[in-house]
Design an enzyme around this catalytic site. Structure first.
Site, PDB file in Angstrom:
ATOM      1  N   ASP A 190      19.039  43.038 -48.198  1.00 15.07           N
ATOM      2  CA  ASP A 190      18.568  43.887 -47.108  1.00 15.07           C
ATOM      3  C   ASP A 190      18.969  45.325 -47.430  1.00 15.07           C
ATOM      4  O   ASP A 190      20.153  45.610 -47.652  1.00 15.07           O
ATOM      5  CB  ASP A 190      19.192  43.448 -45.773  1.00 15.07           C
ATOM      6  CG  ASP A 190      18.754  44.345 -44.619  1.00 15.07           C
ATOM      7  OD1 ASP A 190      17.679  44.096 -44.072  1.00 15.07           O
ATOM      8  OD2 ASP A 190      19.513  45.288 -44.286  1.00 15.07           O
ATOM      9  N   GLU A 274      13.081  43.102 -49.553  1.00 15.16           N
ATOM     10  CA  GLU A 274      12.083  43.496 -48.565  1.00 15.16           C
ATOM     11  C   GLU A 274      11.024  44.373 -49.229  1.00 15.16           C
ATOM     12  O   GLU A 274      11.333  45.247 -50.034  1.00 15.16           O
ATOM     13  CB  GLU A 274      12.745  44.274 -47.436  1.00 15.16           C
ATOM     14  CG  GLU A 274      13.708  43.467 -46.592  1.00 15.16           C
ATOM     15  CD  GLU A 274      14.401  44.325 -45.557  1.00 15.16           C
ATOM     16  OE1 GLU A 274      14.205  44.077 -44.362  1.00 15.16           O
ATOM     17  OE2 GLU A 274      15.132  45.251 -45.959  1.00 15.16           O
ATOM     18  N   CYS A 360      22.435  37.211 -30.772  1.00 12.20           N
ATOM     19  CA  CYS A 360      21.257  36.498 -30.284  1.00 12.20           C
ATOM     20  C   CYS A 360      21.359  36.303 -28.772  1.00 12.20           C
ATOM     21  O   CYS A 360      22.364  35.783 -28.267  1.00 12.20           O
ATOM     22  CB  CYS A 360      21.115  35.159 -30.996  1.00 12.20           C
ATOM     23  SG  CYS A 360      19.664  34.204 -30.473  1.00 12.20           S
ATOM     24  N   CYS A 363      21.099  32.065 -28.245  1.00 13.82           N
ATOM     25  CA  CYS A 363      22.189  31.127 -28.550  1.00 13.82           C
ATOM     26  C   CYS A 363      23.552  31.803 -28.659  1.00 13.82           C
ATOM     27  O   CYS A 363      24.565  31.124 -28.834  1.00 13.82           O
ATOM     28  CB  CYS A 363      21.893  30.359 -29.836  1.00 13.82           C
ATOM     29  SG  CYS A 363      21.867  31.393 -31.328  1.00 13.82           S
ATOM     30  N   ASP A 370      22.956  43.766 -40.855  1.00 13.59           N
ATOM     31  CA  ASP A 370      22.456  43.805 -42.229  1.00 13.59           C
ATOM     32  C   ASP A 370      22.595  42.453 -42.919  1.00 13.59           C
ATOM     33  O   ASP A 370      21.738  42.055 -43.704  1.00 13.59           O
ATOM     34  CB  ASP A 370      23.200  44.884 -43.019  1.00 13.59           C
ATOM     35  CG  ASP A 370      22.896  46.283 -42.512  1.00 13.59           C
ATOM     36  OD1 ASP A 370      21.776  46.485 -42.007  1.00 13.59           O
ATOM     37  OD2 ASP A 370      23.772  47.159 -42.601  1.00 13.59           O
TER      38      ASP A 370
END
Length: 412
Positions: A190, A274, A360, A363, A370
């Site tokens: 990333d 990416e 998140c 969850c 990153d």
């Protein structure tokens, strides 16, 4: 496996050799510009453009005293070696081919002092004496160079270039090497600004920010240059100082990228990155007079930080170095890589409420943003890999940039 590789060294020419190299690079620039003018005039008059053979025939006439498209005569072209002049015509043909293939803009006239270089394509005319750190070039004789490492393989061509008052030589060689066996596992990467490159195993490379560290000195040098009378001796010295700082910035950045990409390519057989469009990410937000942009100052700083990282050069170096190691480089779509939870798969912009932290909302999974992006890049790459294998299609070799939406289709 056939490997072509270039070895670059600093030259240590005499004063007479420096004058000759300036003349030769100027002659190549002159021939390129005259050939471009000839092609534009033929196009304007409705005639078809000349090919490489036709341009070489015209070059022979110019060297023998025939008038040029600009109406001038240039018999002094005979003092320069003919092969580098012909190579400048090949460069023009390649520029036209890139333009018609929509890979580049229309060829432009070359300017003095910008990318001065000339190339010797015939290895029969070249001699390399590594033991004495010297090489022989037609009409230049023996030149000394800083022999920092051995030249491996058979010499194919030699390019002499000038940068910031220093002359360099690039020796392109060709040699047979054993088919490499890739070492290591798969990894996802990333790209970012706070962290230059974050790997899916939670390790990362800190940003170098070469331009940022030299920005203060560069600003002072440019301010001093603006106060000088143009083309005066003081102006030339001030301009040389600015050029040296720019060269320093580029050299430091390239050295850092080479070390990082070499380490990654030697330790991983499959690398997923990416498929970032750096040009779009660093596009100006200034807008127009009728529709001015928003947060222009902040966007300008962001663009400067993005370009300071060298993301495209990082990917380019990974590309060929993985190929040398027998590995693979696969580019995957970057959409939602930093918004998808690697634990439950929930996609939401609220998952990343800050730049550095990922949490998140579904969850409760927490991790560095990153690292989450690198993990999602790795998973997306594996999904693409599995789809291509199941479709009896081999994964793309290093050097192939894939940017379609195959990963999204696979997940669906």
């Amino acid at each position: 496996m056939n490997r072509r590789q270039a070895f670059k060294y600093a030259l240590m020419p005499t004063g007479e050799q420096q004058r000759q190299m300036r003349r030769f690079s100027g002659a190549c620039r002159f021939v390129f510009n005259e050939a471009l003018e000839l092609q534009k005039r033929r196009y304007a008059s409705g005639e078809s453009g000349l090919g490489y053979a036709g341009l070489c025939k015209a070059l022979t006439g110019w060297r023998n005293g025939a008038s040029l498209p600009s109406g001038r005569g240039a018999p002094w072209l005979a003092d320069a070696p003919v092969h580098p002049l012909q190579q400048s015509l090949k460069d023009l043909g390649r520029a036209y081919a890139n333009f018609f293939a929509k890979r580049a803009d229309f060829p432009r006239f070359k300017k003095k002092g910008q990318h001065d270089s000339f190339r010797y394509p015939d290895p029969k005319q070249l001699k390399l004496d590594q033991g004495n750190s010297r090489l022989f070039l037609p009409k230049l004789g023996w030149l000394r160079y800083r022999n920092s490492r051995d030249v491996l393989g058979t010499v194919k061509n030699i390019t002499v270039s000038q940068s910031c008052g220093q002359w360099f030589v690039s020796i392109q060689t060709e040699r047979e090497v054993a088919q490499p066996i890739p070492q290591g596992d798969a990894i996802g990467i990333d790209m970012g600004i706070t962290r230059f490159a974050t790997l899916s195993d939670s390790s990362f490379y800190a940003p170098l920010n070469s331009f940022k560290h030299h920005q203060a000195g560069l600003r002072k040098a440019q301010q001093a240059l603006s106060r000088k009378t143009k083309f005066s001796n003081h102006w030339k010295r001030a301009r040389a100082r600015v050029q040296r700082i720019h060269a320093r910035i580029g050299n430091v950045r390239r050295d850092y990228l080479h070390k990082a990409t070499t380490t990654i390519s030697q330790n991983h057989a499959l690398v997923f990155v990416e498929d970032l469009r750096v040009r779009n990410l660093s596009k100006s937000a200034s807008g127009t007079t009728e529709n001015p942009g928003k947060n222009v100052r902040a966007k300008s700083g962001l663009n400067k930080a993005i370009l300071d990282q060298g993301w495209f050069e990082f990917r380019r170096q990974l590309d060929y170095k993985l190929a040398w190691q027998g590995g693979w480089l696969v580019a995957v779509p970057p959409q939602n890589t930093s918004r998808t939870c690697p634990c439950c798969g929930h996609v939401s912009a609220d998952n990343r409420q800050t730049q550095a932290q990922f949490r998140c909302v579904e969850c409760g999974f927490e991790e560095n943003a990153d690292v989450v992006g690198a993990i999602n890049v790795l998973r997306a790459g594996h999904a693409r890999f599995a789809c291509e294998v199941s479709g009896a299609t081999m994964p793309p070799a290093a050097g192939t940039h894939r940017s379609d939406s195959g990963v999204a289709q696979c997940r669906a």
